[in-house]
Scaffold this active site. Structure first.
Site, PDB file in Angstrom:
ATOM      1  N   ALA A  24       0.818  -1.214   0.000  1.00  0.00           N
ATOM      2  CA  ALA A  24       0.000   0.000   0.000  1.00  0.00           C
ATOM      3  C   ALA A  24       0.856   1.271   0.000  1.00  0.00           C
ATOM      4  O   ALA A  24       0.615   2.194  -0.781  1.00  0.00           O
ATOM      5  CB  ALA A  24      -0.928  -0.003   1.219  1.00  0.00           C
ATOM      6  N   ILE A  25       1.885   1.302   0.839  1.00  0.00           N
ATOM      7  CA  ILE A  25       2.697   2.528   0.943  1.00  0.00           C
ATOM      8  C   ILE A  25       3.547   2.735  -0.313  1.00  0.00           C
ATOM      9  O   ILE A  25       3.600   3.835  -0.862  1.00  0.00           O
ATOM     10  CB  ILE A  25       3.642   2.486   2.174  1.00  0.00           C
ATOM     11  CG1 ILE A  25       2.892   2.106   3.453  1.00  0.00           C
ATOM     12  CG2 ILE A  25       4.362   3.819   2.338  1.00  0.00           C
ATOM     13  CD1 ILE A  25       1.890   3.090   3.929  1.00  0.00           C
ATOM     14  N   THR A  39       9.146  -1.562   2.549  1.00  0.00           N
ATOM     15  CA  THR A  39       8.783  -2.962   2.815  1.00  0.00           C
ATOM     16  C   THR A  39       8.042  -3.026   4.154  1.00  0.00           C
ATOM     17  O   THR A  39       8.099  -2.086   4.952  1.00  0.00           O
ATOM     18  CB  THR A  39      10.031  -3.872   2.857  1.00  0.00           C
ATOM     19  OG1 THR A  39      10.921  -3.405   3.869  1.00  0.00           O
ATOM     20  CG2 THR A  39      10.755  -3.885   1.514  1.00  0.00           C
ATOM     21  N   LYS A  60       9.042   0.864  10.147  1.00  0.00           N
ATOM     22  CA  LYS A  60       9.407   1.019  11.549  1.00  0.00           C
ATOM     23  C   LYS A  60      10.349  -0.054  12.081  1.00  0.00           C
ATOM     24  O   LYS A  60      11.103   0.186  13.030  1.00  0.00           O
ATOM     25  CB  LYS A  60       8.137   0.985  12.420  1.00  0.00           C
ATOM     26  CG  LYS A  60       7.261   2.191  12.305  1.00  0.00           C
ATOM     27  CD  LYS A  60       6.026   2.081  13.185  1.00  0.00           C
ATOM     28  CE  LYS A  60       5.002   1.117  12.639  1.00  0.00           C
ATOM     29  NZ  LYS A  60       4.331   1.526  11.406  1.00  0.00           N
ATOM     30  N   GLU A  93      10.253  10.409   8.559  1.00  0.00           N
ATOM     31  CA  GLU A  93       9.040  11.049   9.095  1.00  0.00           C
ATOM     32  C   GLU A  93       7.834  10.132   8.943  1.00  0.00           C
ATOM     33  O   GLU A  93       6.939  10.119   9.797  1.00  0.00           O
ATOM     34  CB  GLU A  93       8.793  12.372   8.354  1.00  0.00           C
ATOM     35  CG  GLU A  93       7.563  13.142   8.800  1.00  0.00           C
ATOM     36  CD  GLU A  93       7.664  13.683  10.227  1.00  0.00           C
ATOM     37  OE1 GLU A  93       8.547  14.500  10.473  1.00  0.00           O
ATOM     38  OE2 GLU A  93       6.864  13.262  11.091  1.00  0.00           O
ATOM     39  N   LYS A 133       6.613   3.185  17.532  1.00  0.00           N
ATOM     40  CA  LYS A 133       6.725   4.601  17.176  1.00  0.00           C
ATOM     41  C   LYS A 133       7.383   5.394  18.307  1.00  0.00           C
ATOM     42  O   LYS A 133       8.179   6.300  18.065  1.00  0.00           O
ATOM     43  CB  LYS A 133       5.336   5.153  16.841  1.00  0.00           C
ATOM     44  CG  LYS A 133       4.817   4.597  15.513  1.00  0.00           C
ATOM     45  CD  LYS A 133       3.343   4.853  15.324  1.00  0.00           C
ATOM     46  CE  LYS A 133       2.894   4.359  13.942  1.00  0.00           C
ATOM     47  NZ  LYS A 133       1.415   4.287  13.836  1.00  0.00           N
ATOM     48  N   GLY A 144      -2.997   5.776   5.980  1.00  0.00           N
ATOM     49  CA  GLY A 144      -3.454   5.978   4.610  1.00  0.00           C
ATOM     50  C   GLY A 144      -2.254   6.059   3.701  1.00  0.00           C
ATOM     51  O   GLY A 144      -1.278   6.740   4.008  1.00  0.00           O
TER      52      GLY A 144
END
Lengths: 332, 332
Positions: free
Chosen positions: A13-14, A92, A121, A145, A221, A313
């Site tokens: 998706a990203i 990934t 992450k 970011e 995070k 998103g």
């Protein structure tokens, strides 16, 4: 016009969001003097490679119809070593146990003197210090970011815009899925299980929601914020973690009657990293609803500075990748 | 260690805040490789000058006891021309009719190749384009985060952190005095006049509150955002302005019963700049209380990103000046 050659490693998706954003923003990037040329797109099955620039629209179409962009049997590491480019866009999937292929992709990128912008992450949660040292030794840029809060800026806000302001702590809601579930449970007086099912149907929660609802995603995070902003050398094991699975609609209602909402709050300072459900006054800036993320940065001189934005998103996260790219190569 | 020699022109609340912050942050600045040496402090009566560095604690003490730092009869312009330094910190009072001495100070700084960091809205509201051109021609840095929203970052957030994200509009509450008055009017069911009197007694409103309550201060900030972020060439006359003086407690209460608060909202886009009281849903991120400021940045890719912080206060505003200083001279 400056040409930036890059690879996109990971085309879920990203990665696809990044491709779409690069197509949408081609003209805008040119207007600020940047031509971004994607020389390779890689997914788990293989790669599409073209040193003159791959056709991103075609990659997106093939991914959606055939399920892969694989034309050549090449991995990310092989692409990094064999194709000339300046920037690795590493998207990934996050794996916080091993770091996944992302970890090797990043080390290889630095080893070959490339810059890295990532949304992944895992490697940053496991090997932050080693990655920073490798980037520094190579003189490479390393920006991430997109790993925290999707489109909500927090790392660059804290480190760049608030430079000079010593920070005391950051606390906030860093997982949109949990926030959505808690918001809906209160508004619908429905059980955790019912709203979780709804969230899965809407695609807000993953099929295996453990990572989100147990607070693990928030913890990762926080580790990144601890390392990148508070100069710590933390990993996942340094975080105290409680998730939202034990919260009842009755607890939410009782809190609400007393002027509070229950939110999954992550907090990081020089001393402590923890995530747990906490009471937040209804009209407090942290009490954002739905899938929104929020981070409140407590500063020594300027009091609390709070930032809110969409935490997830593909396009939103890709916009953070794009900001990092412009920060590295744009003429400012 | 890099030495930055600077002058502080204007020694009212903000200028004194800058001096205090430089004293408080001496060690921190040295830890990031910066020695900031103030070679001159100027107020309306004269200056204290020492090319080796003035004693800031002594300047603060004299200002508070004698009312001035004047030892030598020198103006800002004379200081800029005669004393060697790199940075002019311009904190003289805002004058939106003539630009005040700030305008001449800034042009003279650029003429002599100096950088400028300022909290002074006047010159930027009147002569933004000319100032930017002068800075560019001189190769000077020109930063002014402190002019909008005190410690709340918006200019650097939009232009740096959100680089690559095309912005559609910014709307927000940019005047803490108006927000305080409207919040208190609703909470106390009190008249505009009563709360204004209270605000003056507390030092939240100025003795002549016109500039705040008529929306003029918000309008000036919008002009700066229009020019600095949306690439416009706007001045104060391009803004449609309505203030809060006509708002009644009855109107606030009626709105509240329907789930809304009335806020003085400034909004800027490529097309329009306006400030007026508007209805905001109670649980909307813009519905912040008291003296808080808030700005909601509508982006093409990332949706709305909202930032909240203390909009005023000498130390808070000085922290924005410090961030700009570090952005120019820090090794990042």
């Amino acid at each position: 016009m400056k040409t930036v050659r890059c690879s996109i490693l990971g085309f879920g998706a990203i990665g696809q969001g990044v491709a779409e954003v690069l197509l949408m923003k081609k003209e805008y990037l040119e207007s600020i003097g940047l031509e971004v040329l994607v020389v390779a797109v890689v997914d788990s099955k293989g790669a599409t490679v073209n040193p003159e620039g791959v056709d991103l629209a075609d990659c997106l179409a093939r991914k959606r119809t055939v399920g892969t962009v694989a034309i050549e049997k090449l991995t990310g590491v092989e692409i990094i070593r064999s194709i000339a480019h300046e920037l690795v866009i590493e998207t990934t999937p996050t794996n916080i146990v091993t770091g996944g292929v992302g970890l090797q992709n990043m080390f290889t990128a630095f080893e070959t003197g490339k810059d890295v912008v990532t949304s992944n992450k895992g490697p940053l949660t496991l090997k932050y210090r080693e990655l920073m040292e490798a980037a520094k030794a190579a003189g490479s840029n390393f920006r991430f970011e997109a790993t925290v809060g999707g489109s909500m800026p927090v790392i660059n806000l804290a480190n760049e815009v608030l430079a000079g302001n010593q920070l005391k702590s950051i606390k906030g809601i860093l997982n949109g899925t949990c926030n959505y579930i808690l918001t809906r449970m209160l508004e619908e007086r429905a059980s955790y299980k019912d709203i979780l099912t709804e969230s899965m149907e809407l695609g807000i929660a993953e099929t295996d929601p453990t990572y989100d609802v147990e607070g693990i995603d928030t913890a990762c995070k926080l580790v990144i914020l601890a390392n990148a902003i508070f100069g710590r050398d933390a990993t996942y094991k340094d975080v105290e973690v409680t998730g939202i699975t034990k919260i009842t609609p009755e607890a939410l209602e009782m809190a609400y009657e007393r002027g509070h909402v229950i939110k999954l709050i992550g907090e990081v300072s020089r001393e402590r990293i923890h995530v747990a459900p906490r009471l937040v006054p209804i009209n407090h800036p942290l009490a954002v609803r739905g899938i929104l993320n929020v981070a409140s940065i407590d500063t020594e001189l300027a009091g609390e500075i709070t930032v809110t934005g969409k935490g997830a998103g593909p396009i939103e996260t890709a916009s953070a990748v794009l900001s990092d790219l412009v920060a590295i190569y744009g003429n400012r």
